[in-house]
Scaffold this active site. Structure first.
Site, short mmCIF file in Angstrom:
data_model
loop_
_atom_site.label_atom_id
_atom_site.label_comp_id
_atom_site.label_asym_id
_atom_site.label_seq_id
_atom_site.Cartn_x
_atom_site.Cartn_y
_atom_site.Cartn_z
N GLU A 1 46.46 -29.11 -14.85
CA GLU A 1 46.88 -30.67 -14.56
C GLU A 1 44.95 -31.62 -15.41
O GLU A 1 44.19 -30.55 -15.11
CB GLU A 1 46.63 -30.45 -12.93
CG GLU A 1 46.78 -31.95 -12.40
CD GLU A 1 46.75 -32.80 -11.03
OE1 GLU A 1 46.73 -33.86 -11.02
OE2 GLU A 1 47.34 -31.44 -10.06
N GLU B 1 44.90 -26.53 -1.65
CA GLU B 1 44.39 -26.30 -3.27
C GLU B 1 43.47 -26.11 -3.46
O GLU B 1 41.74 -25.73 -2.34
CB GLU B 1 44.79 -27.93 -3.62
CG GLU B 1 45.79 -28.54 -3.55
CD GLU B 1 45.89 -29.67 -4.10
OE1 GLU B 1 44.98 -30.01 -5.77
OE2 GLU B 1 46.19 -30.25 -3.47
#
Length: 490
Positions: A404, A293
């Site tokens: 997120e 990520e």
């Protein structure tokens, strides 16, 4: 027992003073410091056994007579805190059915774990960049960070048993179809620590120094620098993590690229965060999940402020025991002397004002199999060795792009933590946050546009939503985000 504790302390101190040389040389000072530190721990044991005011007085005398060595003083501050709690804090009235137990032994063990972690993470620095010129005065770095320039072969990655003795690899072959644009929107200069023009020397890497305050903000010393295992969940009721993402799945993927709009969303509580990133994923969403990520995040708990910061993450077991943010464990190998992972990004975008984005590329080197990261206009940051992974050792099976947030419902209702700009996708350019020029890397190490199987989804569209599209300039893109709590999101 109290009497024996006090007498023992006096005897110990008398013997130590008798044994020290009369001339206070450097060696003598060192011995005195060590003796003082030993007596601090002696008295701590006395507190644990006795919780004695008399021992407290002797301890204070011991601390005041010791040389002011930084390590000893750090221990002294801890013990003074214990004294205060024993003398006053524990005497506060408590409900009849509540028992308050103070355990100095446990606090001492935690303190030792914190110091051991700091010694492991903060490597010896060739150069420290802490301040910048500010007229005739000296101003702290704008993001408050201390950057240590660490010899590349001493960085935390090489603490890994399978990487010890290794050296960073040379740059890999970039994917075909990847062009360095002359008007690229980001390079090393977007990080605030570099505002003074100082840079780390060749052969070193810039590492944001971890402080004691950083570690103490974490839920535990063991979990410092790691995401919550609940992050793997896709339902906010169970895990508290909410997403608005676009994704492709069902093929073999060898990398991903996107330009990500940078904002500074408001985060409601320190234990929440807001991020925008690329996920490269393999395995199931069970215990064998592998992810790489990269993106930007606002995380008060991790960094101690509300600045958007460049970050990376990796895991091979669904965030349980492997992986970490940035360089907070052994794994990611940094090769760049200009980019600091975890450092603040500037400028940021403004509502109905200037827009700013960063370009990120993650791809698998076809020669060595490692996963490389590029930031901005061709800045190779470093790589994740393929041996770290199980499923990602070969390829990814899904790529995600998007936002997120963590929703702790601390106030009993949905969080007001913002995603992206804090505005819904329908407001469009200059108001809603975006991802643009979404691409993946195929089996032939070529960057290709997303196929027809690209989907967008939001866990709770009344709180955070997403709208995708395609055009000639931005290719595949989407707007996403939202304010969190509102009349339709409670």
């Amino acid at each position: 027992l109290v009497g024996s504790c006090v007498a023992g302390a006096q005897i110990r101190r008398g013997r130590q003073q008798h044994q020290l040389p009369s001339n206070r040389s450097a060696s003598a000072h060192h011995q005195s410091r060590e003796a003082g530190a030993a007596n601090v721990f002696f008295f701590l044991a006395c507190f644990q056994e006795q919780q004695s005011r008399e021992a407290s007085a002797i301890l204070l005398q011991e601390i005041s007579s010791a040389d002011q060595d930084s390590t000893l003083m750090a221990v002294s501050r801890l013990v003074l805190l214990l004294v205060a709690l024993l003398a006053g804090g524990c005497a506060r009235a408590a409900p009849a059915n509540e028992t308050t137990t103070f355990r100095p032994g446990a606090e001492l063990r935690r303190y030792r774990r914190v110091q051991a972690l700091l010694r492991r993470l903060n490597k010896p620095a060739l150069l420290t960049i802490q301040a910048r010129a500010c007229g005739s005065a000296l101003c702290l770095s704008p993001d408050g960070d201390i950057i240590d320039c660490v010899a590349a072969h001493l960085q935390p990655a090489f603490d890994h048993p399978r990487l010890q003795g290794h050296r960073p690899l040379d740059p890999p072959v970039r994917p075909k179809g990847h062009h360095r644009r002359p008007n690229a929107t980001a390079d090393a200069s977007v990080q605030l620590w570099a505002a003074s023009g100082e840079a780390c020397p060749d052969g070193s890497v810039p590492i944001r120094r971890t402080t004691e305050a950083d570690v103490l903000r974490a839920s535990s010393v063991r979990r410092f620098g790691r995401a919550s295992p609940s992050r793997v969940r896709r339902d906010s009721v169970a895990g508290g993590h909410e997403h608005a993402v676009g994704y492709v799945a069902g093929d073999e993927y060898y990398g991903a690229k996107a330009s990500i709009n940078v904002w500074a969303p408001q985060v409601s509580t320190p234990s929440e965060f807001s991020l925008s990133q690329i996920w490269v994923i393999a395995g199931s969403f069970g215990n064998d999940l592998n992810t790489i990520e990269a993106g930007w995040q606002v995380s008060p708990q991790l960094y101690g402020d509300n600045s958007p910061r460049f970050f990376t993450y990796w895991t091979t077991d669904a965030y349980q025991t492997t992986g970490c943010y940035n360089l907070l464990c052994s794994g990611f190998i940094q090769t760049n002397s200009r980019i600091a992972m975890g450092a603040a990004i500037s400028p940021t975008s403004a509502y109905s004002g200037g827009q700013f984005d960063i370009s990120l590329l993650v791809w698998k080197d076809p020669n060595h199999g490692n996963w490389w990261l590029e930031f901005g206009n061709g800045e190779l940051v470093g790589y994740w060795p393929s041996m770290l992974f199980s499923h990602l050792a070969s390829h990814a099976s899904m790529v995600q792009f998007g936002g997120e947030v963590v929703n702790t419902r601390a106030s009993g209702s949905h969080t007001a933590t913002q995603m992206g700009s804090g505005h819904f996708a329908g407001e469009g350019f200059g108001k809603a946050s975006y991802f643009r020029n979404l691409e993946v890397v195929d089996w032939d190490n070529s960057l290709v546009p997303l196929a027809a199987g690209f989907h967008v989804t939001a866990d709770h569209p009344n709180c955070y939503d997403i709208q995708g599209g395609v055009n000639a300039v931005w290719g595949n893109y989407f707007y996403y985000g939202g304010p969190g709590r509102n009349v339709r999101c409670t």
